[in-house]
Design a protein around this motif. Structure first.
Motif, PDB file in Angstrom:
ATOM      1  N   LEU A 147       0.845  -1.193   0.000  1.00  0.00           N
ATOM      2  CA  LEU A 147       0.000   0.000   0.000  1.00  0.00           C
ATOM      3  C   LEU A 147       0.878   1.240   0.000  1.00  0.00           C
ATOM      4  CD1 LEU A 147      -2.392  -1.350   2.707  1.00  0.00           C
ATOM      5  CD2 LEU A 147      -3.230  -0.446   0.539  1.00  0.00           C
ATOM      6  N   ASP A 207      -0.384  -2.413  -4.819  1.00  0.00           N
ATOM      7  CA  ASP A 207      -1.703  -3.056  -4.749  1.00  0.00           C
ATOM      8  C   ASP A 207      -2.813  -2.090  -4.367  1.00  0.00           C
ATOM      9  OD1 ASP A 207      -1.265  -6.089  -5.072  1.00  0.00           O
ATOM     10  OD2 ASP A 207       0.279  -5.532  -3.632  1.00  0.00           O
ATOM     11  N   GLY A 208      -2.490  -1.085  -3.563  1.00  0.00           N
ATOM     12  CA  GLY A 208      -3.560  -0.200  -3.109  1.00  0.00           C
ATOM     13  C   GLY A 208      -3.044   1.132  -2.611  1.00  0.00           C
ATOM     14  N   SER A 239      -6.757  -1.107  -5.060  1.00  0.00           N
ATOM     15  CA  SER A 239      -7.681  -1.018  -3.928  1.00  0.00           C
ATOM     16  C   SER A 239      -7.541   0.351  -3.280  1.00  0.00           C
ATOM     17  CB  SER A 239      -7.353  -2.090  -2.883  1.00  0.00           C
ATOM     18  OG  SER A 239      -7.443  -3.367  -3.454  1.00  0.00           O
TER      19      SER A 239
END
Lengths: 355, 88
Positions: A147, A207-208, A239
């Protein structure tokens, strides 16, 4: 003479309370949330369970294996190398990738997460190449989901750091209309910075994105975060985690709306619904700690609010449990006895999906 | 859930796709061919992770790490992982 239990005040000071005093504070804290946050009160069984948690003799309490949750953390890995004032960091001289590998392999974090110095999207936007380089190395060397975290931070848009006049100063001088107009003008600028940083980090495989301390600057900042989420979900497959700054959205403007709903004064169980509408994947509600009340009072108030937020949510909720939020004392090194009790209560009564 | 010591990273991945805790745990357990209780068991999860090649907390020479482990996780969980797609 009745026996007493070690507990703490909301500022971290150790105190002793009798079982009756703890029970009274738990009832008062839950009642305060029911009244002010406008949610159902805890049941007698739930208040009884909270009392068991606060009278447990162990320094650290935990949950059963079936109830274990994940931790998204608040830039947890970067606290290994960053400074105290901005990140509660401990200043170990290692790179962010090394810090994240330590967090994943030594500490057992459920995700890896990094940020750029100062942590706000506006500041990050001018250093994005460095950020991309760090993320490229991080995703190559980690297994857990990655993240990137930043803060919308309306304060960074005011002069001298940013191009806009200070809205608070203008309003305090009676220039209300001028102040509100400038406040509205910051919204698209903030939205652009959040979206752009997210897209740049998506380009290198993160990913996010974690939009942290959303709405610290009020209802306009919340709107910028929600609009940015919509754009990120439209343009990327990443995400979005949205973590709040307060349990109520400050109505700095008062007339800001999203999906026809006024954002000012929204509470966690209402915030999560607009977050879902915008496309948020994980929502982080907050209940601010009152330093003049006991930890038992604060935890009771927090779980009463979080329970209703969890009940209405369709997406996972990760309450922000840290220094000064969700029952944790407002202190530089949060005592583990208080934090573990707040965490157990958030999971077993608040039905949190993570922290 | 202790990350890659157990199955915390895998449950976190499914939550990041909007799955709530219990559903995410059930999904991961089903994909790993185990049960929810085992997901937090370091002893059992080390063997499961080694067998599937999805990375373990110990640095075992030859065992998948980093991107290689994530490529296998994408297959096992039947999800897209952005950095793995870029590698491919």
């Amino acid at each position: 003479m009745s026996s007493t239990y070690h507990t703490r005040m909301g500022d971290g000071r150790r105190i002793e309370m009798t079982k009756e005093e703890l029970k009274k504070d738990i009832e008062a804290g839950a009642s305060e949330a029911a009244k002010k946050i406008k949610v159902p009160d805890l049941t007698d069984n739930e208040k009884g369970h909270l009392l068991e948690i606060f009278t447990a003799p162990e320094r650290v309490v935990s949950v059963s294996p079936e109830d274990l949750i994940v931790m998204s953390t608040d830039v947890g890995p970067d606290t290994i190398h960053m400074n105290y004032s901005e990140f509660g960091g401990v200043g170990v001289p290692v790179h962010t990738v090394t810090a994240n590998m330590i967090a994943e392999r030594v500490v057992g974090h459920d995700c890896v997460m990094n940020t750029f110095r100062a942590g706000n999207f506006k500041g990050t936007s001018v250093s994005i190449i460095q950020v991309q380089q760090d993320i490229e190395n991080l995703v190559k060397n980690s297994i857990a989901p990655s993240l990137y975290v930043g803060m919308p931070n309306f304060g960074a848009y005011y002069k001298p750091d940013g191009p806009f006049d200070n809205v608070g100063d203008l309003i305090s001088k009676g220039k209300v209309e001028e102040g509100l107009k400038i406040y509205e003008d910051i919204i698209p600028a903030c939205k652009h910075d959040i979206s752009w940083v997210a897209e740049m980090t998506a380009q290198v495989g993160v990913d996010g994105i974690n939009i942290d301390t959303a709405a610290a600057g009020g209802d306009g900042e919340f709107l910028a975060s929600l609009q940015a989420t919509e754009e990120i979900k439209e343009k990327t497959e990443m995400s979005v985690l949205l973590n709040m700054a307060n349990h109520f959205v400050l109505g700095m403007h008062g007339g800001i709306k999203y999906d026809g709903q006024t954002l000012g004064n929204m509470m966690p169980h209402q915030q999560v619904k607009v977050a879902e509408k915008a496309g948020v994947d994980i929502f982080g509600p907050v209940v601010n700690t009152n330093t003049k009340k006991s930890v038992a009072w604060n935890v009771a108030r927090a779980v009463t609010a979080i329970k209703e937020c969890s009940r209405v949510a369709n997406i996972p909720i990760h309450p922000n449990l840290g220094m000064g939020v969700c029952g944790a004392p407002m202190v530089e090194i949060p005592p583990i006895d208080a934090v573990s009790r707040a965490a157990k209560a958030l999971v077993e009564i608040g039905r949190a999906d993570g922290i | 859930m202790h990350g890659i010591r157990t199955a915390g990273d895998l449950v976190m991945r499914m939550q990041m796709k909007g799955m709530r805790l219990n559903k995410a745990k059930e999904y991961v357990a089903q994909k790993l061919g185990t049960d929810v209780f085992t997901l937090s068991d370091e002893y059992a999860m080390k063997e499961i992770r080694e067998e599937l090649g999805i990375g373990t907390i110990n640095s075992v020479p030859g065992q998948p790490k980093g991107l290689k482990a994530k490529a296998k996780i994408a297959e096992v969980l039947d999800i897209k992982i952005p950095c793995v797609d870029m590698l491919r």
